[in-house]
Design a protein around this motif. Structure first.
Motif, PDB file in Angstrom:
ATOM      1  N   ARG A   1       0.859  -1.177   0.000  1.00  0.00           N
ATOM      2  CA  ARG A   1       0.000   0.000   0.000  1.00  0.00           C
ATOM      3  C   ARG A   1       0.901   1.235   0.000  1.00  0.00           C
ATOM      4  N   LEU A   2       0.602   2.179  -0.876  1.00  0.00           N
ATOM      5  CA  LEU A   2       1.349   3.434  -0.900  1.00  0.00           C
ATOM      6  C   LEU A   2       0.513   4.473  -0.170  1.00  0.00           C
ATOM      7  N   LEU A   3       0.926   4.815   1.042  1.00  0.00           N
ATOM      8  CA  LEU A   3       0.148   5.695   1.903  1.00  0.00           C
ATOM      9  C   LEU A   3       0.663   7.132   1.818  1.00  0.00           C
ATOM     10  N   ILE A   4      -0.283   8.054   1.711  1.00  0.00           N
ATOM     11  CA  ILE A   4       0.011   9.476   1.646  1.00  0.00           C
ATOM     12  C   ILE A   4      -0.527  10.118   2.921  1.00  0.00           C
ATOM     13  N   GLN A   5       0.244  10.991   3.531  1.00  0.00           N
ATOM     14  CA  GLN A   5      -0.239  11.700   4.708  1.00  0.00           C
ATOM     15  C   GLN A   5      -1.295  12.733   4.310  1.00  0.00           C
ATOM     16  N   ARG A   6      -2.279  12.904   5.207  1.00  0.00           N
ATOM     17  CA  ARG A   6      -3.307  13.931   5.015  1.00  0.00           C
ATOM     18  C   ARG A   6      -3.466  14.707   6.320  1.00  0.00           C
ATOM     19  N   CYS A   7      -3.393  16.018   6.225  1.00  0.00           N
ATOM     20  CA  CYS A   7      -3.521  16.859   7.411  1.00  0.00           C
ATOM     21  C   CYS A   7      -4.961  16.826   7.913  1.00  0.00           C
ATOM     22  N   VAL A   8      -5.139  16.552   9.190  1.00  0.00           N
ATOM     23  CA  VAL A   8      -6.462  16.560   9.790  1.00  0.00           C
ATOM     24  C   VAL A   8      -7.006  17.979   9.858  1.00  0.00           C
ATOM     25  N   GLY A   9      -6.115  18.959  10.021  1.00  0.00           N
ATOM     26  CA  GLY A   9      -6.549  20.340  10.171  1.00  0.00           C
ATOM     27  C   GLY A   9      -7.104  20.949   8.904  1.00  0.00           C
ATOM     28  N   CYS A  10      -6.377  20.808   7.770  1.00  0.00           N
ATOM     29  CA  CYS A  10      -6.797  21.483   6.536  1.00  0.00           C
ATOM     30  C   CYS A  10      -7.023  20.532   5.372  1.00  0.00           C
ATOM     31  N   GLY A  11      -6.741  19.260   5.552  1.00  0.00           N
ATOM     32  CA  GLY A  11      -6.964  18.281   4.495  1.00  0.00           C
ATOM     33  C   GLY A  11      -5.880  18.221   3.443  1.00  0.00           C
ATOM     34  N   GLU A  12      -4.772  18.994   3.602  1.00  0.00           N
ATOM     35  CA  GLU A  12      -3.681  19.002   2.624  1.00  0.00           C
ATOM     36  C   GLU A  12      -2.978  17.643   2.601  1.00  0.00           C
ATOM     37  N   LEU A  13      -2.735  17.115   1.384  1.00  0.00           N
ATOM     38  CA  LEU A  13      -1.948  15.893   1.235  1.00  0.00           C
ATOM     39  C   LEU A  13      -0.480  16.263   1.169  1.00  0.00           C
ATOM     40  N   ARG A  14       0.363  15.407   1.696  1.00  0.00           N
ATOM     41  CA  ARG A  14       1.800  15.702   1.647  1.00  0.00           C
ATOM     42  C   ARG A  14       2.616  14.428   1.470  1.00  0.00           C
ATOM     43  N   PHE A  15       3.695  14.584   0.721  1.00  0.00           N
ATOM     44  CA  PHE A  15       4.673  13.516   0.528  1.00  0.00           C
ATOM     45  C   PHE A  15       5.985  14.181   0.139  1.00  0.00           C
ATOM     46  N   PRO A  16       7.134  13.764   0.723  1.00  0.00           N
ATOM     47  CA  PRO A  16       7.287  12.669   1.679  1.00  0.00           C
ATOM     48  C   PRO A  16       6.674  12.983   3.043  1.00  0.00           C
ATOM     49  N   TRP A  17       6.655  11.968   3.891  1.00  0.00           N
ATOM     50  CA  TRP A  17       6.035  12.109   5.203  1.00  0.00           C
ATOM     51  C   TRP A  17       6.808  13.107   6.062  1.00  0.00           C
ATOM     52  N   LEU A  18       6.036  13.938   6.783  1.00  0.00           N
ATOM     53  CA  LEU A  18       6.598  14.953   7.669  1.00  0.00           C
ATOM     54  C   LEU A  18       5.842  14.949   8.993  1.00  0.00           C
ATOM     55  N   PRO A  19       6.468  15.437  10.065  1.00  0.00           N
ATOM     56  CA  PRO A  19       5.778  15.442  11.369  1.00  0.00           C
ATOM     57  C   PRO A  19       4.691  16.490  11.479  1.00  0.00           C
ATOM     58  N   GLY A  20       4.656  17.483  10.583  1.00  0.00           N
ATOM     59  CA  GLY A  20       3.644  18.523  10.651  1.00  0.00           C
ATOM     60  C   GLY A  20       3.271  19.012   9.268  1.00  0.00           C
ATOM     61  N   CYS A  21       2.166  19.751   9.175  1.00  0.00           N
ATOM     62  CA  CYS A  21       1.644  20.228   7.895  1.00  0.00           C
ATOM     63  C   CYS A  21       2.365  21.498   7.458  1.00  0.00           C
ATOM     64  N   ASN A  22       2.837  21.522   6.230  1.00  0.00           N
ATOM     65  CA  ASN A  22       3.472  22.727   5.691  1.00  0.00           C
ATOM     66  C   ASN A  22       2.468  23.842   5.444  1.00  0.00           C
ATOM     67  N   ALA A  23       1.200  23.483   5.235  1.00  0.00           N
ATOM     68  CA  ALA A  23       0.202  24.486   4.881  1.00  0.00           C
ATOM     69  C   ALA A  23      -0.346  25.215   6.104  1.00  0.00           C
ATOM     70  N   CYS A  24      -0.698  24.450   7.178  1.00  0.00           N
ATOM     71  CA  CYS A  24      -1.326  25.084   8.337  1.00  0.00           C
ATOM     72  C   CYS A  24      -0.573  24.857   9.635  1.00  0.00           C
ATOM     73  N   GLY A  25       0.438  23.990   9.619  1.00  0.00           N
ATOM     74  CA  GLY A  25       1.238  23.751  10.812  1.00  0.00           C
ATOM     75  C   GLY A  25       0.682  22.725  11.768  1.00  0.00           C
ATOM     76  N   SER A  26      -0.457  22.137  11.447  1.00  0.00           N
ATOM     77  CA  SER A  26      -1.064  21.165  12.362  1.00  0.00           C
ATOM     78  C   SER A  26      -0.208  19.899  12.454  1.00  0.00           C
ATOM     79  N   PRO A  27      -0.006  19.376  13.681  1.00  0.00           N
ATOM     80  CA  PRO A  27       0.730  18.118  13.823  1.00  0.00           C
ATOM     81  C   PRO A  27      -0.163  16.890  13.676  1.00  0.00           C
ATOM     82  N   GLU A  28      -1.478  17.084  13.508  1.00  0.00           N
ATOM     83  CA  GLU A  28      -2.413  15.961  13.425  1.00  0.00           C
ATOM     84  C   GLU A  28      -2.575  15.519  11.976  1.00  0.00           C
TER      85      GLU A  28
END
Length: 304
Positions: A184-211
């Protein structure tokens, strides 16, 4: 090729009446010291000298080369090339200094083929060591001697061996590799703003949410950009091969190999599909197969 043919070049000129393209000057001294991190006050101020190790720099011909290189030196290289010793690598140099060089000194030099070794076998391949000696003058006075040694060799055949380098797995990306293990190729999705991100990071580049949570990629994508790796040949890799920046249907991009077509047929915009390949007994990787070739590795799409 008889060694005597090479030995006959010893003592012949490698360069005659060479002239430095620029006199010793403060800008080059400054650039050298900045690159080397050398803050010695002798190389700056009202009456600077040039760092002694710059001796060869004042004799270098740049991209256009020097007019003073001898026919004997070219003939030696042509002879070695013709015998299959087509590769070259610098091995070492030795310098001796006769006097300090100061801005304004005009540099001239002569060089001689000092020695050509018998055939030697190294890890790079089999060949001959060639040592040239350059006598450098500043305004006609001896300034120093520069000995430069190269190996002219026939590259040893290389075969892929050993394991691929292991990916660095940590708490921030462990979930990605767990997904790969399950195809399975999993992509992170920010719980705060819904932004998808790859590669995996500990926080969202768009809104800063760690969730965050994850979505599974469909596996469809296109080649956004690519390079073809020819050199160097690392263990466990067999160049040439194509490395692509693949834009997934979800909008994020991932770097991986493009397979299923010859490396020279990979093109920007080419549609690809996710595939998983086991490269050794421990490691499985996500790759991308061109859609016009359907055989081979296990391919997986979204499972809902």
């Amino acid at each position: 090729m008889p060694y005597a043919e090479l030995k006959a070049f010893e003592g012949l000129a490698a360069a005659e009446a060479g002239r430095g393209k620029d006199p010793v000057n403060e800008p080059m001294i400054r650039h050298w010291c900045e690159a080397m991190g050398d803050t010695n006050p002798a190389y700056a101020g009202a009456d600077p000298i040039a760092p002694p190790t710059m001796l060869q720099a004042w004799t270098m011909g740049g991209l256009s080369g020097h007019e003073g290189r001898s026919e004997a030196y070219d003939a030696l290289f042509a002879l070695l090339d013709g015998a299959g010793y087509t590769a070259v690598v610098a091995t070492d140099c030795q310098q001796e200094y006769a006097r300090a060089l100061r801005p304004g000194d005009g540099i001239t030099f002569d060089a001689v083929i000092e020695s050509v070794s018998e055939r030697k076998t190294t890890k790079l391949g089999t060949g001959h060591f060639i040592t040239t000696r350059m006598d450098v003058r500043a305004d006609g006075e001896p300034a120093g001697t520069h000995r430069f040694r190269i190996l002219k060799y026939a590259p040893a055949p290389r075969k892929p061996q050993g394991k691929r380098p292991r990916p660095v797995i940590n708490r921030d990306n462990a979930g990605f590799w767990e997904g790969v293990a399950a195809h399975r190729l999993l992509i992170q999705r920010c719980v705060g703003c819904g932004e998808l991100r790859f590669p995996w990071l500990p926080g969202c580049n768009a809104c800063g949410s760690p969730e965050w949570d994850t979505v599974e990629a469909s596996g469809e994508g296109t080649v956004y950009s690519y390079v073809v790796m020819h050199h160097p040949p690392f263990p466990a890799f067999d160049p040439p091969y194509a490395v692509g920046l693949v834009e997934l249907a979800e909008g994020v991009r991932i770097v991986s190999n493009v397979i299923g077509v010859p490396y020279d047929e990979v093109r920007i915009g080419m549609p690809v599909r996710l595939a998983f390949r086991r490269v050794d007994e421990e490691l499985e990787l996500p790759l991308f197969r061109a859609l016009d070739d359907g055989a081979g590795e296990s391919t997986r799409g979204a499972r809902g």
